[in-house]
Enzyme design. Structure first.
Site, PDB file in Angstrom:
ATOM      1  N   SER A 134      -5.724  -4.536  -4.038  1.00 16.30           N
ATOM      2  CA  SER A 134      -5.195  -3.494  -4.416  1.00 16.30           C
ATOM      3  C   SER A 134      -3.844  -3.134  -4.023  1.00 16.30           C
ATOM      4  O   SER A 134      -3.320  -3.627  -3.273  1.00 16.30           O
ATOM      5  CB  SER A 134      -6.038  -2.290  -3.580  1.00 16.30           C
ATOM      6  OG  SER A 134      -5.526  -0.893  -4.054  1.00 16.30           O
ATOM      7  N   TYR A 147      -8.916   2.174   3.739  1.00 18.21           N
ATOM      8  CA  TYR A 147      -9.036   1.468   2.723  1.00 18.21           C
ATOM      9  C   TYR A 147      -8.039   0.332   2.787  1.00 18.21           C
ATOM     10  O   TYR A 147      -8.272  -0.551   2.175  1.00 18.21           O
ATOM     11  CB  TYR A 147      -9.191   2.427   1.404  1.00 18.21           C
ATOM     12  CG  TYR A 147      -9.259   1.656   0.039  1.00 18.21           C
ATOM     13  CD1 TYR A 147     -10.496   0.832  -0.210  1.00 18.21           C
ATOM     14  CD2 TYR A 147      -8.307   1.481  -0.768  1.00 18.21           C
ATOM     15  CE1 TYR A 147     -10.357   0.269  -1.462  1.00 18.21           C
ATOM     16  CE2 TYR A 147      -8.013   0.745  -1.785  1.00 18.21           C
ATOM     17  CZ  TYR A 147      -9.180   0.196  -2.243  1.00 18.21           C
ATOM     18  OH  TYR A 147      -9.258  -0.899  -3.445  1.00 18.21           O
TER      19      TYR A 147
END
Length: 275
Positions: A134, A147
């Site tokens: 990501s 995250y």
């Protein structure tokens, strides 16, 4: 034609990667916790699709999936580590259980998959590991720290793996997507910790609100993203990192600029510590 091993293949980028690979004539060992979800995503049952139950937190299921794939296709060429989910919450607000559960899937799930698949790639002296990270694993934001940390871990794993596997003819690429219009921001793919500490309303609150409002409005096209991912496995010299989306390019560029400015500004302090 190549044989792909895809985790989290039932939805989102995983489903689109599976579809794109199949459309190009590749074969895909498509894994998910619920194999019926894979079959639902690909109801036409295209040639070359082998759907297998495999939870990335269950090593024995991954081993069985690899064995089934080898029995069907005889080899595995590309491992796409896509399974994962998001977590929203300020660092202090995030429970220990939520953090550990996240790392079990996003980090240890990748390690489990690598342990199951790499013996085949090493024996072949060929292959490509594609880790779906990501942009948040390179430049994270408030309310997404845990995250981001799980994807930062994936960056470190990928960098080291790149050096370890290169002499064996196996390539490694980490994908750093920005926001893509999948189901990632809805409750099926993201867990939201309660906003329990008022002091974090200013720091984490705006990101919480933006993520809640952005579901279905992300700028990235998952079909085009999957095409780019499959494309990068077909070039002679793939990159270690591939950003996807203008938002990812902007965030990565901004962080690189910041790191360079701070490195230059504080270089004298860094160098002053030499013996």
């Amino acid at each position: 034609m190549s044989v792909w091993f895809v985790t989290g293949a039932s939805r989102g980028l995983g489903a689109e990667i599976t579809r794109e690979a199949l459309d190009r004539g590749h074969s895909v060992i498509a894994t998910a916790r619920d194999v019926s979800a894979v079959l639902k995503a690909h109801p036409e049952m295209p040639d070359g699709l082998l759907a297998v139950n495999a939870d990335v937190t269950a090593p024995e299921q991954l081993t069985a999936a690899v064995e089934a794939g080898l029995a069907e296709f005889g080899r595995i060429d590309i491992v796409a580590n896509n399974a994962g989910y998001g977590l929203v919450g300020a660092i202090e607000e995030t429970s220990d259980k939520a953090a550990r559960d996240l790392f079990d899937v996003n980090v240890f799930g990748v390690l489990n998959t690598l342990r199951a698949t790499l013996p085949t790639l090493r024996a072949q002296r060929s292959g490509h590991v594609v880790n779906i990270g990501s942009v948040g694993g390179f430049a994270t934001v408030p309310a997404a720290g845990l995250y981001g940390a799980s994807k930062f871990a994936l960056e470190g794993i990928s960098e080291a793996l790149h050096g370890e596997l290169a002499p064996l003819g196996v390539r490694v690429t980490i994908i750093e997507p920005g926001g893509f219009r999948t189901d990632f921001l809805n409750s099926s793919s993201i867990q939201v910790e309660p906003a329990a500490i008022v002091d974090y309303a200013a720091g984490a609150g705006p990101v919480r609100e933006a993520l809640a409002k952005n579901d279905g409005r992300q700028p990235g096209d998952p079909v085009k993203g999957a095409k780019a991912i499959v494309d990068v496995t077909e070039v002679a010299n793939p990159p270690l990192r591939l950003q996807l989306g203008a938002d990812a390019v902007e965030r990565v560029g901004a962080k690189l600029d910041l790191v360079r400015r701070e490195l230059d500004q504080w270089r004298h302090v860094a160098l002053s510590t030499a013996i």
